[in-house]
Motif scaffolding. Structure first.
Motif, short mmCIF file in Angstrom:
data_model
loop_
_atom_site.label_atom_id
_atom_site.label_comp_id
_atom_site.label_asym_id
_atom_site.label_seq_id
_atom_site.Cartn_x
_atom_site.Cartn_y
_atom_site.Cartn_z
N ASP A 250 0.86 -1.19 0.00
CA ASP A 250 0.00 0.00 0.00
C ASP A 250 0.90 1.24 0.00
OD1 ASP A 250 -1.89 1.95 0.28
OD2 ASP A 250 -2.50 1.39 2.32
N PHE A 251 1.19 1.75 -1.19
CA PHE A 251 2.12 2.86 -1.31
C PHE A 251 1.50 4.21 -0.94
CE2 PHE A 251 4.34 -0.26 -3.87
CZ PHE A 251 5.67 -0.02 -3.57
N ASN A 252 0.21 4.39 -1.19
CA ASN A 252 -0.41 5.69 -0.95
C ASN A 252 -1.20 5.74 0.35
OD1 ASN A 252 -2.47 4.03 -1.72
ND2 ASN A 252 -3.21 5.32 -3.41
N GLY A 253 -1.16 4.68 1.14
CA GLY A 253 -1.77 4.70 2.46
C GLY A 253 -3.27 4.75 2.49
N ILE A 256 -5.55 0.07 0.49
CA ILE A 256 -5.68 -0.87 -0.62
C ILE A 256 -4.29 -1.12 -1.21
CG2 ILE A 256 -6.70 -1.29 -2.90
CD1 ILE A 256 -8.94 0.66 -2.12
N ASP A 257 -3.93 -2.37 -1.32
CA ASP A 257 -2.60 -2.71 -1.84
C ASP A 257 -2.51 -2.46 -3.34
OD1 ASP A 257 -1.38 -3.58 0.54
OD2 ASP A 257 -2.35 -5.54 0.38
N THR A 275 -3.18 -0.75 -10.11
CA THR A 275 -3.95 -0.14 -9.03
C THR A 275 -5.39 -0.61 -9.12
OG1 THR A 275 -4.32 1.81 -10.42
CG2 THR A 275 -2.49 1.89 -8.89
N ARG A 276 -5.97 -0.88 -7.96
CA ARG A 276 -7.33 -1.42 -7.92
C ARG A 276 -8.35 -0.30 -7.74
NH1 ARG A 276 -8.60 -5.79 -3.40
NH2 ARG A 276 -8.99 -3.90 -2.15
N SER A 277 -9.37 -0.35 -8.56
CA SER A 277 -10.45 0.64 -8.47
C SER A 277 -11.55 0.13 -7.56
CB SER A 277 -10.99 0.94 -9.86
OG SER A 277 -11.50 -0.24 -10.47
N ASP A 279 -14.50 -0.94 -8.18
CA ASP A 279 -15.28 -2.10 -8.63
C ASP A 279 -14.44 -3.39 -8.62
OD1 ASP A 279 -13.56 -1.64 -10.71
OD2 ASP A 279 -15.11 -1.37 -12.24
N GLY A 280 -13.20 -3.30 -8.10
CA GLY A 280 -12.35 -4.50 -7.99
C GLY A 280 -11.47 -4.76 -9.18
N THR A 281 -11.61 -3.98 -10.25
CA THR A 281 -10.75 -4.17 -11.42
C THR A 281 -9.43 -3.42 -11.22
OG1 THR A 281 -11.71 -2.27 -12.55
CG2 THR A 281 -12.75 -4.42 -12.93
N TYR A 282 -8.45 -3.79 -12.03
CA TYR A 282 -7.13 -3.18 -11.92
C TYR A 282 -6.81 -2.37 -13.17
CZ TYR A 282 -5.87 -5.77 -7.71
OH TYR A 282 -5.81 -6.26 -6.43
#
Length: 517
Positions: A250-253, A256-257, A275-277, A279-282
């Motif tokens: 989790d780079f941006n804290g 969410i990893d 990066t995960r949005s 809706d669960g997509t990357y």
């Protein structure tokens, strides 16, 4: 003065010889100057220019120059960069433009360049000269383990995992398994993708499994990341170019990893951020458009409270690049170390070697499976000290043929940093074979180490290494895994032994605390 002692004007053949000799010497500086300019232009266009003396003349002539010529649109002696690959992959490479269909260098300049390279190349490379000899050590006791009934060992992933810990292994066939040291049993978790498992990361909610797709060099993308939940397994839709590691962090804290994927590739490759949005997509974003990304570590390298990315690329342009996180998921790349492309940079680790509060780097060079297979005296381990401003200088070099893995830790618990080294490409011609070394730090300020080694090559071809307290006695043990896939020459006696009586894993038990009891 007699007549015979008077100076005479040259005539006939003598005059011609003097003229031609003078012409030769007057042209030589400009000829060599042009050769140097050609070398600096074409041999340093996309990576650090290698030293001519770093490879034998025969390897330059038979292996490296034909490949280099192909990248300049030159086809010599029937050499084809497309030999042995499918039409589909050939099309992919042609589309990339890596091998131009027409020469981009003049024929006379190409001949000058080859002449210059071969003139500076030796017939053979010197051997390693050691100031300190290897000695035995009773701090580590080897324990070979056989995990399955298959002939040979084909493990492409190895990592010690808590609790216990237990050992996670992935193999060439996509099988992920866990080994319990206390019971001596192995349990299959599942099969994932093809070409071999290269990474596994567990979080509180799920685990991420990385599959390379193609083990051998390829421009075809067939790698995958699988998310293994408690009830189901999901393959991400992104098709990746030979991924070898996935950093889950989790780079941006935001809780969410993110996934940082080292797409090693081959002629092309990249370091990618997924990066995960909501809706669960990357969503995929390329951080470095460069082949050979092999390892990343999340570290705060500038002390600003934000985790940065330390990246090793090891294909062509061999570099350590730090991607400083300036804003949330906004990275500024800075290349801090650069090696010659013949060095075969394979791994790195971070540590505060000098105790000044910032992170230093240790690297190993030794990949010897490509076009320049030969024992190289510049293979080994290098310590790079951070000056506090993000610049690193090489402070120490330990020569070690074929070095491919390094772990920095205080293995003897005396307050300084020791090193464990593994070689996948040792000098097999000499016995004992040095395929593992433990560098005990005797004087950190003076970079004085006592090297220790055991002849472990007869048990397996060591490929991966990890460390942890396996037996729960408070000291750090080591575990190595074997990979007996024959990508370079190996003596027949070792091949036969690996097939008939293989050790899949070698545990090096640290007996430090056993002595204190």
């Amino acid at each position: 003065m007699t007549e015979t002692s008077l100076p005479r004007s040259p005539t006939g053949k003598a005059a011609l010889i003097i003229f031609l000799t003078g012409l030769l010497f007057s042209c030589q500086p400009s000829r060599e100057k042009k050769q140097v300019a050609l070398y600096e232009t074409y041999c340093a266009a996309c990576h650090k220019a290698p030293e001519r003396k770093d490879l034998p003349k025969a390897i330059w002539a038979e292996k490296v120059l034909p490949e280099m010529g192909a990248r300049l649109g030159i086809r010599e002696n029937g050499y084809s960069p497309y030999e042995g690959i499918s039409l589909t992959e050939e099309y992919q490479i042609i589309q990339s433009g890596i091998f131009p269909s027409k020469p981009i260098i003049k024929e006379e300049d190409w001949q000058l360049l080859k002449e210059y390279i071969l003139a500076g190349a030796p017939d053979s490379l010197p051997g390693i000269e050691r100031k300190t000899a290897f000695t035995p050590s009773d701090q580590f006791t080897p324990h070979p383990l056989v995990l399955d009934t298959l002939k040979g060992s084909m493990y492409t992933f190895l990592e010690l995992q808590p609790p216990g810990p237990h050992l996670m292994v992935g193999d060439l066939y996509g099988r992920l398994s866990t080994y319990d040291f206390s019971s001596g049993t192995i349990k299959d978790i599942g099969r994932f993708g093809k070409g071999g498992i290269t990474d596994y990361t567990a979080t509180d909610s799920c685990a991420y499994v990385t599959s390379i797709g193609y083990l051998n060099p390829s421009e075809m993308s067939a790698g995958s990341i699988f998310i293994m939940g408690k009830k189901h397994i999901e393959a991400l839709p992104e098709i990746l170019h030979r991924p070898v590691q996935t950093t889950v962090h989790d780079f941006n804290g935001d809780g969410i990893d993110e996934l940082v994927v080292s797409e090693f590739g081959d002629l092309r490759g990249s370091l990618s951020l997924l990066t995960r949005s909501g809706d669960g997509t990357y969503k995929k974003r390329v951080l470095l458009q460069q082949p050979g990304a092999i390892r990343t570590l999340a570290r705060d390298m500038d002390g600003d409270g934000k985790d940065d990315l330390v990246v090793l690329t090891s294909q062509g342009d061999e570099t350590i690049t730090i991607l400083f996180q300036r804003g949330p998921l906004e990275f500024e790349p800075r290349q801090v170390i650069r090696f010659s492309p013949v060095y075969g940079t394979s791994w790195f680790d971070t540590m505060d070697y000098d105790g000044d509060g910032d992170l230093d780097l240790v690297t190993v060079n030794g990949d010897n499976a490509d076009k320049s297979f030969v024992n190289k005296p510049y293979h080994g381990m290098r310590i790079h000290i951070n000056d506090g401003g993000g610049k690193f200088h090489e402070a120490y070099f330990f020569p070690f043929y074929g070095a491919t893995r390094v772990i920095a830790s205080d293995f003897d618990q005396d307050g300084d940093v020791d090193f464990a080294l593994l070689s996948t490409f040792p000098d097999y011609k000499h016995r004992p074979v040095l395929s593992f070394a433990y560098l005990e730090n005797r004087d950190a300020a003076q970079f004085e180490f006592q090297p220790h080694s055991w002849d472990l090559a007869g048990e397996g071809r060591w490929f991966l290494m990890d460390s942890g307290d396996i037996d729960g006695d408070g000291d750090e043990d080591l575990v190595l895994s074997s990979f007996t896939y024959y990508f370079t020459p190996v003596p027949e006696d070792l091949k036969n032994k690996w097939l008939q009586n293989p050790a899949d894993v070698m545990v090096l038990e640290n007996t430090l605390n056993d002595k204190d009891e």
